[in-house]
Scaffold this motif. Structure first.
Motif, mmCIF file in Angstrom:
data_model
loop_
_atom_site.group_PDB
_atom_site.id
_atom_site.type_symbol
_atom_site.label_atom_id
_atom_site.label_comp_id
_atom_site.label_asym_id
_atom_site.label_seq_id
_atom_site.Cartn_x
_atom_site.Cartn_y
_atom_site.Cartn_z
ATOM 1 N N LYS A 125 -20.468 -55.277 65.895
ATOM 2 C CA LYS A 125 -19.790 -54.002 66.124
ATOM 3 C C LYS A 125 -19.444 -53.265 64.841
ATOM 4 C CE LYS A 125 -15.315 -56.323 67.013
ATOM 5 N NZ LYS A 125 -15.823 -57.722 67.032
ATOM 6 N N SER A 126 -19.376 -53.984 63.707
ATOM 7 C CA SER A 126 -19.109 -53.307 62.436
ATOM 8 C C SER A 126 -20.333 -52.542 61.938
ATOM 9 C CB SER A 126 -18.680 -54.325 61.372
ATOM 10 O OG SER A 126 -19.712 -55.244 61.099
ATOM 11 N N ARG A 154 -21.349 -66.545 62.575
ATOM 12 C CA ARG A 154 -22.307 -65.449 62.613
ATOM 13 C C ARG A 154 -21.688 -64.188 62.000
ATOM 14 N NH1 ARG A 154 -24.204 -60.587 65.775
ATOM 15 N NH2 ARG A 154 -25.576 -59.820 64.128
ATOM 16 N N GLY A 155 -20.429 -63.897 62.347
ATOM 17 C CA GLY A 155 -19.758 -62.724 61.812
ATOM 18 C C GLY A 155 -20.540 -61.460 62.095
ATOM 19 N N ASN A 156 -20.817 -60.686 61.044
ATOM 20 C CA ASN A 156 -21.600 -59.464 61.223
ATOM 21 C C ASN A 156 -22.925 -59.537 60.462
ATOM 22 O OD1 ASN A 156 -20.764 -59.186 58.582
ATOM 23 N ND2 ASN A 156 -20.101 -57.053 58.787
ATOM 24 N N LYS A 157 -23.406 -60.757 60.237
ATOM 25 C CA LYS A 157 -24.644 -60.947 59.477
ATOM 26 C C LYS A 157 -25.854 -60.387 60.215
ATOM 27 C CE LYS A 157 -22.960 -65.176 57.254
ATOM 28 N NZ LYS A 157 -23.094 -66.645 57.205
ATOM 29 N N ASP A 158 -26.800 -59.890 59.455
ATOM 30 C CA ASP A 158 -28.089 -59.496 60.008
ATOM 31 C C ASP A 158 -28.860 -60.753 60.389
ATOM 32 O OD1 ASP A 158 -28.511 -56.385 59.335
ATOM 33 O OD2 ASP A 158 -27.387 -57.315 57.701
ATOM 34 N N PHE A 159 -29.948 -60.563 61.127
ATOM 35 C CA PHE A 159 -30.759 -61.690 61.588
ATOM 36 C C PHE A 159 -31.982 -61.871 60.699
ATOM 37 C CE2 PHE A 159 -28.513 -60.325 65.474
ATOM 38 C CZ PHE A 159 -27.903 -61.527 65.815
ATOM 39 N N ASP A 160 -32.269 -63.147 60.375
ATOM 40 C CA ASP A 160 -33.431 -63.475 59.556
ATOM 41 C C ASP A 160 -33.693 -64.972 59.692
ATOM 42 O OD1 ASP A 160 -35.528 -63.171 57.814
ATOM 43 O OD2 ASP A 160 -34.307 -62.791 56.034
ATOM 44 N N ASN A 161 -34.833 -65.406 59.202
ATOM 45 C CA ASN A 161 -35.147 -66.829 59.179
ATOM 46 C C ASN A 161 -34.498 -67.506 57.983
ATOM 47 O OD1 ASN A 161 -36.934 -66.982 61.466
ATOM 48 N ND2 ASN A 161 -38.491 -65.944 60.246
ATOM 49 N N GLY A 162 -34.096 -68.760 58.170
ATOM 50 C CA GLY A 162 -33.608 -69.554 57.056
ATOM 51 C C GLY A 162 -32.125 -69.804 57.084
ATOM 52 N N GLY A 163 -31.703 -70.783 56.288
ATOM 53 C CA GLY A 163 -30.298 -71.120 56.198
ATOM 54 C C GLY A 163 -30.055 -72.578 56.494
ATOM 55 N N SER A 164 -28.805 -72.939 56.663
ATOM 56 C CA SER A 164 -28.385 -74.314 56.902
ATOM 57 C C SER A 164 -27.676 -74.432 58.242
ATOM 58 C CB SER A 164 -27.436 -74.773 55.788
ATOM 59 O OG SER A 164 -28.043 -74.648 54.526
ATOM 60 N N SER A 178 -27.427 -63.871 56.274
ATOM 61 C CA SER A 178 -28.211 -63.747 57.508
ATOM 62 C C SER A 178 -27.922 -64.901 58.457
ATOM 63 C CB SER A 178 -29.711 -63.684 57.205
ATOM 64 O OG SER A 178 -30.188 -64.932 56.732
ATOM 65 N N PHE A 179 -28.380 -64.733 59.677
ATOM 66 C CA PHE A 179 -28.155 -65.719 60.739
ATOM 67 C C PHE A 179 -29.461 -65.888 61.518
ATOM 68 C CE2 PHE A 179 -26.711 -67.316 64.836
ATOM 69 C CZ PHE A 179 -25.673 -68.194 64.496
ATOM 70 N N GLU A 180 -29.846 -67.137 61.766
ATOM 71 C CA GLU A 180 -31.037 -67.439 62.555
ATOM 72 C C GLU A 180 -30.628 -68.186 63.823
ATOM 73 O OE1 GLU A 180 -35.083 -70.210 62.491
ATOM 74 O OE2 GLU A 180 -34.079 -69.743 60.596
ATOM 75 N N PRO A 181 -30.757 -67.577 65.007
ATOM 76 C CA PRO A 181 -30.395 -68.273 66.247
ATOM 77 C C PRO A 181 -31.373 -69.384 66.560
ATOM 78 C CG PRO A 181 -31.412 -66.161 66.729
ATOM 79 C CD PRO A 181 -31.250 -66.217 65.242
ATOM 80 N N ARG A 182 -30.955 -70.304 67.401
ATOM 81 C CA ARG A 182 -31.828 -71.401 67.823
ATOM 82 C C ARG A 182 -33.098 -70.844 68.460
ATOM 83 N NH1 ARG A 182 -30.534 -72.878 73.498
ATOM 84 N NH2 ARG A 182 -28.999 -71.354 74.245
ATOM 85 N N VAL A 215 -31.163 -57.202 55.108
ATOM 86 C CA VAL A 215 -30.131 -58.155 55.532
ATOM 87 C C VAL A 215 -28.838 -57.888 54.759
ATOM 88 C CG1 VAL A 215 -31.676 -59.974 56.323
ATOM 89 C CG2 VAL A 215 -31.033 -59.881 53.902
ATOM 90 N N SER A 216 -28.654 -56.654 54.344
ATOM 91 C CA SER A 216 -27.421 -56.273 53.626
ATOM 92 C C SER A 216 -26.962 -54.899 54.093
ATOM 93 C CB SER A 216 -27.671 -56.261 52.108
ATOM 94 O OG SER A 216 -28.748 -55.405 51.768
ATOM 95 N N ASN A 217 -26.872 -54.744 55.425
ATOM 96 C CA ASN A 217 -26.579 -53.434 55.992
ATOM 97 C C ASN A 217 -25.101 -53.065 55.999
ATOM 98 O OD1 ASN A 217 -29.127 -52.161 56.868
ATOM 99 N ND2 ASN A 217 -29.381 -54.033 58.055
ATOM 100 N N GLY A 218 -24.230 -54.060 55.894
ATOM 101 C CA GLY A 218 -22.807 -53.745 55.831
ATOM 102 C C GLY A 218 -22.311 -53.025 57.062
ATOM 103 N N SER A 219 -21.684 -51.841 56.858
ATOM 104 C CA SER A 219 -21.079 -51.117 57.974
ATOM 105 C C SER A 219 -21.929 -49.952 58.468
ATOM 106 C CB SER A 219 -19.693 -50.592 57.573
ATOM 107 O OG SER A 219 -19.802 -49.689 56.486
ATOM 108 N N VAL A 220 -23.107 -49.747 57.877
ATOM 109 C CA VAL A 220 -23.967 -48.658 58.346
ATOM 110 C C VAL A 220 -24.559 -49.033 59.705
ATOM 111 C CG1 VAL A 220 -24.506 -47.804 56.045
ATOM 112 C CG2 VAL A 220 -25.928 -49.598 57.050
ATOM 113 N N PRO A 221 -24.965 -48.060 60.522
ATOM 114 C CA PRO A 221 -25.422 -48.363 61.885
ATOM 115 C C PRO A 221 -26.859 -48.886 61.944
ATOM 116 C CG PRO A 221 -25.489 -46.011 61.526
ATOM 117 C CD PRO A 221 -24.869 -46.603 60.292
#
Length: 271
Positions: A125-126, A154-164, A178-182, A215-221
């Motif tokens: 929503k941000s 997850r917070g307000n992270k954009d979606f992408d591959n990778g991470g822990s 970024s956040f990668e869903p299952r 993956v660094s969009n911040g508060s822009v729509p």
């Protein structure tokens, strides 16, 4: 029966099942050899989508915006009970299935404490600063139940591959930006994000939501990463849970549909 009238369930038949009869093979083979997001036929093409069928690009996006913008809007408090219906665990009617973690949790454990589930905005929503006001902040097509702590990760992270991995991740991953869903819900996430991008075009008092490859969009729509979302849409076609959810939102709550659940190939047709 023409190939285009074969139901989507035939599209997902495993090759072993196709050996049952030569007739069945003849009827379903063309659909089975198509890409996961290949063209589908829905019951709504001649009615709900009649003004969109056959279009591509900006023309298709504009037509779909007109179609799906006619909706009944819910209050944010009403979303609690709606999610208990739309996201009911098929194996336990007393529970909801959590999006990113895949956990089945009691419907009664909705709230803000550790161990509860809350209302996750898949389009954060941000990203557009629309909050929880009636409109994009309460649109069921991108609101899903999730564990309170996982939602916070997850917070307000954009979606992408990778991470822990992280606690109760269910296979989802995250890194600094970024956040990668299952795997089982990658396509669901993509289709929810792209629904929002079509539904909210800045013409009804809300921001013009658009996907991009950042993956660094911040508060822009904006929300990314579009190239990855398109891959996820291909890799994880709509399943019975997602299709049922779309139908319930249409018939019971908002009376509009996510067109990318019905026609996942329209993602490529627009973007």
């Amino acid at each position: 029966m023409p190939v285009t009238s074969v139901r989507r369930r035939h599209h997902r038949l495993k090759p072993l099942a196709l050996a049952v009869s030569a007739v069945l093979v003849a009827l379903t083979a063309p659909a089975l050899t198509a890409a996961p997001a290949a063209a589908t036929t829905t019951d709504y093409d001649s009615t709900y989508y009649r003004n969109a069928v056959g279009k591509t690009g900006s023309s298709l996006k504009s037509s779909l915006n007109t179609i799906i913008s006619s909706q009944t809007k819910l209050s944010y408090s009403a979303v609690w009970n709606a999610l208990k219906v739309t996201d009911q665990d098929p194996n336990n009617s007393a529970n909801v299935r959590l999006l990113y973690s895949g956990i089945s949790r009691s419907k009664s454990l909705n709230g803000g404490d550790v161990g509860d589930w809350n209302r996750e905005h898949v389009w954060a929503k941000s990203h557009g600063d629309f909050g929880t006001a009636t409109g994009p902040g309460t649109d069921l097509h991108h609101l899903r139940p999730e564990d309170v702590q996982v939602n916070s990760v997850r917070g307000n992270k954009d979606f992408d591959n990778g991470g822990s991995s992280f606690s109760n991740s269910g296979g989802s991953l995250t890194d600094a930006n970024s956040f990668e869903p299952r795997d089982a819900v990658k396509g669901d996430v993509a289709r929810m994000v792209l629904y929002m991008a079509v539904r909210y075009e800045g013409t009804d008092g809300w921001p013009d939501l658009e996907p991009n490859d950042s993956v660094s969009n911040g508060s822009v729509p904006y929300l990314g990463r579009l190239s990855v979302l398109k891959q996820w849409n291909e890799q994880d076609p709509p399943d019975a849970f997602e299709e049922r959810r779309n139908e319930i939102i249409y018939t019971t709550y908002q009376h509009n549909r996510n067109p990318f659940v019905d026609h996942p190939e329209w993602v490529e047709a627009i973007w």
